[in-house]
Design a protein around this motif. Structure first.
Motif, PDB file in Angstrom:
ATOM      1  N   TYR A  79      -5.099   3.063   7.122  1.00 46.16           N
ATOM      2  CA  TYR A  79      -4.487   2.811   5.818  1.00 46.16           C
ATOM      3  C   TYR A  79      -3.070   3.383   5.768  1.00 46.16           C
ATOM      4  O   TYR A  79      -2.137   2.703   5.345  1.00 46.16           O
ATOM      5  CB  TYR A  79      -5.337   3.408   4.686  1.00 46.16           C
ATOM      6  N   GLU A 110      -1.054  -0.986  -4.376  1.00 48.20           N
ATOM      7  CA  GLU A 110      -2.326  -0.313  -4.129  1.00 48.20           C
ATOM      8  C   GLU A 110      -2.049   1.138  -3.753  1.00 48.20           C
ATOM      9  O   GLU A 110      -1.116   1.415  -2.995  1.00 48.20           O
ATOM     10  CB  GLU A 110      -3.053  -1.006  -2.979  1.00 48.20           C
ATOM     11  N   PHE A 133      -5.916  10.899  -0.544  1.00 46.48           N
ATOM     12  CA  PHE A 133      -6.711  11.634   0.435  1.00 46.48           C
ATOM     13  C   PHE A 133      -6.478  13.124   0.231  1.00 46.48           C
ATOM     14  O   PHE A 133      -5.346  13.594   0.367  1.00 46.48           O
ATOM     15  CB  PHE A 133      -6.310  11.243   1.864  1.00 46.48           C
ATOM     16  N   ASP A 176     -11.536  15.203   2.266  1.00 40.52           N
ATOM     17  CA  ASP A 176     -11.618  13.804   2.704  1.00 40.52           C
ATOM     18  C   ASP A 176     -11.143  13.641   4.135  1.00 40.52           C
ATOM     19  O   ASP A 176     -10.260  14.356   4.597  1.00 40.52           O
ATOM     20  CB  ASP A 176     -10.728  12.903   1.827  1.00 40.52           C
ATOM     21  N   ARG A 235       0.829  -1.199   0.000  1.00 38.27           N
ATOM     22  CA  ARG A 235       0.000   0.000   0.000  1.00 38.27           C
ATOM     23  C   ARG A 235       0.868   1.255   0.000  1.00 38.27           C
ATOM     24  O   ARG A 235       1.869   1.313   0.704  1.00 38.27           O
ATOM     25  CB  ARG A 235      -0.867   0.046   1.254  1.00 38.27           C
ATOM     26  N   ASP A 294      -7.664   8.239   6.198  1.00 43.40           N
ATOM     27  CA  ASP A 294      -7.777   6.930   6.829  1.00 43.40           C
ATOM     28  C   ASP A 294      -6.453   6.613   7.533  1.00 43.40           C
ATOM     29  O   ASP A 294      -5.484   6.172   6.910  1.00 43.40           O
ATOM     30  CB  ASP A 294      -8.100   5.885   5.761  1.00 43.40           C
ATOM     31  N   ALA A 301       0.102   5.503   0.276  1.00 44.65           N
ATOM     32  CA  ALA A 301      -0.876   6.567   0.485  1.00 44.65           C
ATOM     33  C   ALA A 301      -0.387   7.859  -0.155  1.00 44.65           C
ATOM     34  O   ALA A 301       0.809   8.158  -0.139  1.00 44.65           O
ATOM     35  CB  ALA A 301      -1.100   6.796   1.985  1.00 44.65           C
ATOM     36  N   ALA A 327      -0.953   7.835  -8.618  1.00 44.40           N
ATOM     37  CA  ALA A 327      -1.636   6.599  -8.207  1.00 44.40           C
ATOM     38  C   ALA A 327      -1.691   5.605  -9.365  1.00 44.40           C
ATOM     39  O   ALA A 327      -1.491   4.394  -9.161  1.00 44.40           O
ATOM     40  CB  ALA A 327      -3.036   6.922  -7.705  1.00 44.40           C
ATOM     41  N   ARG A 359      -4.050   4.866  -2.530  1.00 48.35           N
ATOM     42  CA  ARG A 359      -5.248   5.631  -2.157  1.00 48.35           C
ATOM     43  C   ARG A 359      -4.854   7.082  -1.989  1.00 48.35           C
ATOM     44  O   ARG A 359      -3.781   7.397  -1.475  1.00 48.35           O
ATOM     45  CB  ARG A 359      -5.855   5.115  -0.858  1.00 48.35           C
ATOM     46  N   GLU A 369      -0.134   1.836  -9.304  1.00 45.07           N
ATOM     47  CA  GLU A 369      -0.933   0.652  -9.623  1.00 45.07           C
ATOM     48  C   GLU A 369      -0.356  -0.125 -10.801  1.00 45.07           C
ATOM     49  O   GLU A 369      -0.459  -1.361 -10.843  1.00 45.07           O
ATOM     50  CB  GLU A 369      -2.381   1.066  -9.868  1.00 45.07           C
TER      51      GLU A 369
END
Length: 167
Positions: free
Chosen positions: A46, A31, A35, A40, A2, A43, A4, A22, A33, A26
């Motif tokens: 995350y 992965e 924000f 937003d 992951r 998280d 972020a 992003a 994500r 990918e």
């Protein structure tokens, strides 16, 4: 794995470039994500479980915006950031508007948080991305032409995170 991406975006330009990063992440099989701290809720779980964190800012007064500084200095205190791979990017209107200074501000703060700072430098060839990618919206077609560079940055960042932390 992951990764972020945390950014502040008022007009959508910074968020849009976060999306390009992003996509590159990918493409490397990780992965990602995004924000936007303006709209937003971030998280925390995350981010704490992520191997990397990339922070994006519009450039204002030759620096990152205060909302990004506040997020790094105050809002991220409870997050487990030490040992993660960190990176930064910026958007701006014009060349020589301070976007390198904005990125360096962020990278310095990430070092203080105990993070490893990523730079592809010139070692990977073109496009050369020393401190982090920049997109300029008032310099000809630079903004749209920068999309590829942002995707490349995402791929390189994810590849380095995989090298350091495994998939």
């Amino acid at each position: 794995m992951r990764i972020a991406i945390v950014c502040y975006s008022l007009t959508g330009h910074t968020f849009e470039m976060a999306g390009e990063i992003a996509r590159g992440i990918e493409e490397e099989g990780a992965e990602a994500r995004i924000f936007n701290i303006r709209t937003d809720e971030v998280d925390a779980e995350y981010i704490s479980s992520a191997s990397g964190l990339i922070i994006g800012t519009p450039t204002y007064m030759a620096s990152s915006v205060w909302q990004v500084k506040k997020w790094i200095e105050e809002d991220s205190r409870s997050l487990a950031l030490s040992g993660k791979l960190g990176g930064a990017f910026a958007t701006a209107h014009y060349a020589q508007g301070g976007q390198d200074t904005a990125i360096m501000d962020i990278l310095g703060q990430l070092l203080v948080k105990g993070m490893l700072v990523y730079s592809g430098g010139g070692s990977f060839g073109l496009p050369i991305i020393h401190h982090g990618p920049v997109a300029l919206d008032k310099e000809g077609n630079h903004y749209d032409e920068s999309r590829k560079m942002f995707r490349v940055y995402g791929r390189r960042f994810a590849a380095k995170a995989a090298e350091l932390f495994g998939k």
